[in-house]
Design an enzyme around this catalytic site. Structure first.
Site, mmCIF file in Angstrom:
data_model
loop_
_atom_site.group_PDB
_atom_site.id
_atom_site.type_symbol
_atom_site.label_atom_id
_atom_site.label_comp_id
_atom_site.label_asym_id
_atom_site.label_seq_id
_atom_site.Cartn_x
_atom_site.Cartn_y
_atom_site.Cartn_z
ATOM 1 N N HIS A 105 0.830 -1.194 0.000
ATOM 2 C CA HIS A 105 0.000 0.000 0.000
ATOM 3 C C HIS A 105 0.875 1.259 0.000
ATOM 4 O O HIS A 105 0.726 2.143 -0.848
ATOM 5 C CB HIS A 105 -0.926 -0.019 1.218
ATOM 6 C CG HIS A 105 -1.797 1.174 1.333
ATOM 7 N ND1 HIS A 105 -3.061 1.215 0.801
ATOM 8 C CD2 HIS A 105 -1.594 2.385 1.908
ATOM 9 C CE1 HIS A 105 -3.595 2.400 1.045
ATOM 10 N NE2 HIS A 105 -2.723 3.127 1.723
ATOM 11 N N GLU A 106 1.798 1.303 0.944
ATOM 12 C CA GLU A 106 2.672 2.472 1.057
ATOM 13 C C GLU A 106 3.635 2.570 -0.126
ATOM 14 O O GLU A 106 3.971 3.671 -0.568
ATOM 15 C CB GLU A 106 3.447 2.439 2.378
ATOM 16 C CG GLU A 106 2.575 2.453 3.615
ATOM 17 C CD GLU A 106 1.665 3.666 3.735
ATOM 18 O OE1 GLU A 106 1.949 4.712 3.113
ATOM 19 O OE2 GLU A 106 0.656 3.564 4.451
ATOM 20 N N HIS B 159 2.005 4.537 -2.921
ATOM 21 C CA HIS B 159 2.093 5.986 -2.708
ATOM 22 C C HIS B 159 3.500 6.491 -3.041
ATOM 23 O O HIS B 159 3.662 7.502 -3.720
ATOM 24 C CB HIS B 159 1.770 6.352 -1.257
ATOM 25 C CG HIS B 159 0.356 6.096 -0.845
ATOM 26 N ND1 HIS B 159 -0.737 6.558 -1.551
ATOM 27 C CD2 HIS B 159 -0.145 5.441 0.234
ATOM 28 C CE1 HIS B 159 -1.841 6.197 -0.924
ATOM 29 N NE2 HIS B 159 -1.513 5.508 0.163
#
Length: 168
Positions: A19-20, A23
């Site tokens: 997820h990170e 980003h």
């Protein structure tokens, strides 16, 4: 119990990491400054710096963060690397990248597990194998036969659960 907690921490850490990472990758691609990428919370276990970004692994695998220039530190970053100075499409893609990476991870894990395990076995009333000297062989069953009934009770096509229920 402890092994379940460890497996959960590893799986959750993997989800947070991807997820990170989404980003991080889109922010860097859009030219937005990223000062920190961390997986986990609490005290730092490992830290390294590459370019302008500090990469950290922290003690508790319960979350993560990407510190994007301009989101929390409006005055501390150059204008050209500020999140809010980029186009709406660049900002939108950075925000959306995290959840999309979770879908990519889910697809990858599904594909990997499916490739390794294959199609799950679905029991049926078709005889697959007959072992020598066992009652099925003595009764004259051969591979390919269909069990259509037991003790005057009909079995519907391809429903092995009925067979199991009648044998008990």
């Amino acid at each position: 119990m402890l092994s379940s907690m460890i497996y959960f921490a590893i799986l959750f850490g993997l989800v947070v990491f991807f997820h990170e990472l989404g980003h991080l990758l889109l922010a860097k691609k859009a030219g937005i400054g990223v000062s920190e990428f961390a997986i986990g919370l609490g005290p730092c276990l490992f830290r390294t710096t590459k370019g302008e970004t500090v990469y950290k692994i922290n003690l508790l695998p319960l979350g993560g963060m990407v510190k994007i220039a301009g989101i929390d530190d409006q005055g501390d970053c150059p204008t050209e690397k500020n999140f809010y100075q980029k186009s709406w499409l660049a900002r939108f893609s950075v925000i959306l990248a995290g959840p999309l990476m979770n879908f990519v991870l889910a697809f990858f894990l599904f594909f990997t597990v499916y490739s390794i395990i294959g199609i799950p076995y679905t029991p049926s009333n078709k005889v697959e194998k007959v072992f020598a000297g066992m009652p099925a062989e003595k009764a004259g069953l051969v591979p390919g036969d269909l069990i259509v009934g037991i003790d005057q009770t009909n079995i519907s096509r391809d429903n092995a659960s009925e067979i199991v229920a009648l044998i008990k």
